[in-house]
Design a protein around this motif. Structure first.
Motif, PDB file in Angstrom:
ATOM      1  N   GLU A   9      31.134  37.632  30.979  1.00  0.00           N
ATOM      2  CA  GLU A   9      32.570  37.752  30.724  1.00  0.00           C
ATOM      3  C   GLU A   9      32.892  37.229  29.330  1.00  0.00           C
ATOM      4  O   GLU A   9      32.326  36.230  28.890  1.00  0.00           O
ATOM      5  CB  GLU A   9      33.361  36.935  31.754  1.00  0.00           C
ATOM      6  N   PRO A  54      29.763  31.249  35.211  1.00  0.00           N
ATOM      7  CA  PRO A  54      30.428  31.203  36.522  1.00  0.00           C
ATOM      8  C   PRO A  54      30.096  29.929  37.312  1.00  0.00           C
ATOM      9  O   PRO A  54      30.707  29.688  38.350  1.00  0.00           O
ATOM     10  CB  PRO A  54      29.875  32.449  37.239  1.00  0.00           C
ATOM     11  N   TYR A  55      29.162  29.146  36.839  1.00  0.00           N
ATOM     12  CA  TYR A  55      28.738  27.944  37.575  1.00  0.00           C
ATOM     13  C   TYR A  55      29.223  26.655  36.922  1.00  0.00           C
ATOM     14  O   TYR A  55      28.796  25.563  37.303  1.00  0.00           O
ATOM     15  CB  TYR A  55      27.205  27.910  37.688  1.00  0.00           C
TER      16      TYR A  55
END
Ligand code: SF4
Length: 358
Positions: A302, A322-323
């Motif tokens: 992203e 994302p983590y």
């Protein structure tokens, strides 16, 4: 066991891979330690002076005789790191040591008188074979130029002999030497570029996106030539590329860069089998697959890579990861040694590996 901020248990420490290589057969040819290359930009009438951190405290060891891949998106600092290792760009901080068994150079402190000696041993193959060759020079003169500039050969006969020898190794014949670059295809021009880079008998060669401008069918031809020349001439390559399928094919080690920092390094097979950094994982998952079951499973990255003039705090990847958790936003992870030559800079690599990124 103590935990780092965010409750993440630190990985068990083993000696750094660079230290283990020193004692084994993987002796480094060139090694950077906390190498930084920063460029001041702006500072005009209406703009504030800013610092572009193209390479930021990178430590990297390239074993002698390796085909070492350096990958990452545009703007990650790959080319600047390669140029710093050639001493072709000013170095802001850290050190680079070059040692090939005959000479040892501290490249940051290298006086000008020794720089030309280093240039004989460390060369660059350019990306664009169309722009790299002077249209006004014959192929013979293009290949001979480094010999004359660096004073390697004393007579024209010696220069011609050396040009003919390296041209033949690069699959160019005598007839080719009399022509001008416009008479050649992209693949042939890249072979001329390679001959020019290798005519001074370097040990270390930086190949910066050297097949990116070529058709796929020609790429294989050039990669095979580079591999054959590596064996024949005992070369060590730093192969800079954004194309991971090419890197998987040809490199024996890979380092992944993101925003001026190394985020993961490993032997190629290990990196492609078990990537540990979320950025590496995303890059690998974006490689097109011929397997219909694998299509559409790419993990999309992203957003854009942030500006190196204003990098994020903590882990540089946290704005796209994302983590990411709190510790990622506050504390920059160091490269962690996984007990092998595999190193990763992520606070959560162990935890994520356990769950295989579910
Ligand atoms: Fe993602 Fe955090 Fe690891 Fe950075 S340190 S890659 S933000 S999980």
């Amino acid at each position: 066991m103590s935990t780092s901020p965010g409750g993440v248990a630190p990985a068990p420490r083993t000696p750094p891979a660079s230290a283990r290589r020193e004692s084994g057969h993987d002796t480094p040819l060139i090694r950077a330690d906390k190498l930084s290359v920063h460029f001041p930009i702006g500072g005009g009438l209406f703009t504030r002076k800013q610092m572009l951190r193209a390479v930021d405290e990178v430590s990297l060891s390239i074993p002698k005789g390796s085909f070492f891949g350096l990958v990452g998106e545009s703007g990650s600092g790959k080319t600047t790191l390669g140029r710093a290792m050639l001493r072709a760009t000013p170095i802001t901080g850290g050190s680079i040591a070059y040692s090939d068994g005959e000479v040892h150079y501290d490249l940051v402190e290298l006086p000008k008188s020794q720089l030309i000696e280093y240039r004989k041993r460390a060369q660059l193959i350019f990306q664009d074979p169309y722009a790299a060759l002077s249209p006004r020079m014959t192929v013979r003169d293009i290949i001979a130029e480094p010999l004359e500039v660096m004073g390697i050969t004393a007579t024209r006969e010696a220069t011609d002999e050396r040009v003919r020898t390296i041209a033949a190794k690069c699959r160019l014949n005598l007839e080719h030497l009399r022509r001008f670059p416009h008479a050649f295809s992209g693949g042939q021009r890249q072979r001329i570029s390679i001959a020019r880079a290798l005519v001074s008998s370097p040990r270390f060669v930086v190949a910066d996106e050297s097949v990116a401008a070529l058709d796929v069918s020609i790429q294989a031809d050039i990669l095979n030539l580079l591999k054959a020349l590596q064996n024949e001439l005992q070369l060590t390559y730093l192969f800079i590329s954004h194309d991971l399928s090419v890197v998987a094919h040809i490199c024996d080690h890979v380092a992944v860069m993101y925003l001026g920092r190394l985020v993961e390094t490993a032997p190629t097979r290990e990196l492609f089998r078990a990537p540990r950094h979320p950025y590496t994982k995303a890059l690998l998952s974006a490689i097109p697959s011929l397997d219909p079951d694998q299509r559409g499973t790419a993990q999309k990255l992203e957003g854009e890579i942030p500006s190196p003039t204003n990098p994020p705090s903590g882990c540089k990847f946290h704005t796209r990861c994302p983590y990411a958790i709190d510790v990622c936003r506050n504390t920059e992870p160091e490269l962690d040694h996984m007990g092998t030559e595999h190193e990763v800079a992520c606070h959560r690599w162990q935890e994520l590996a356990l769950h295989d990124y579910d």
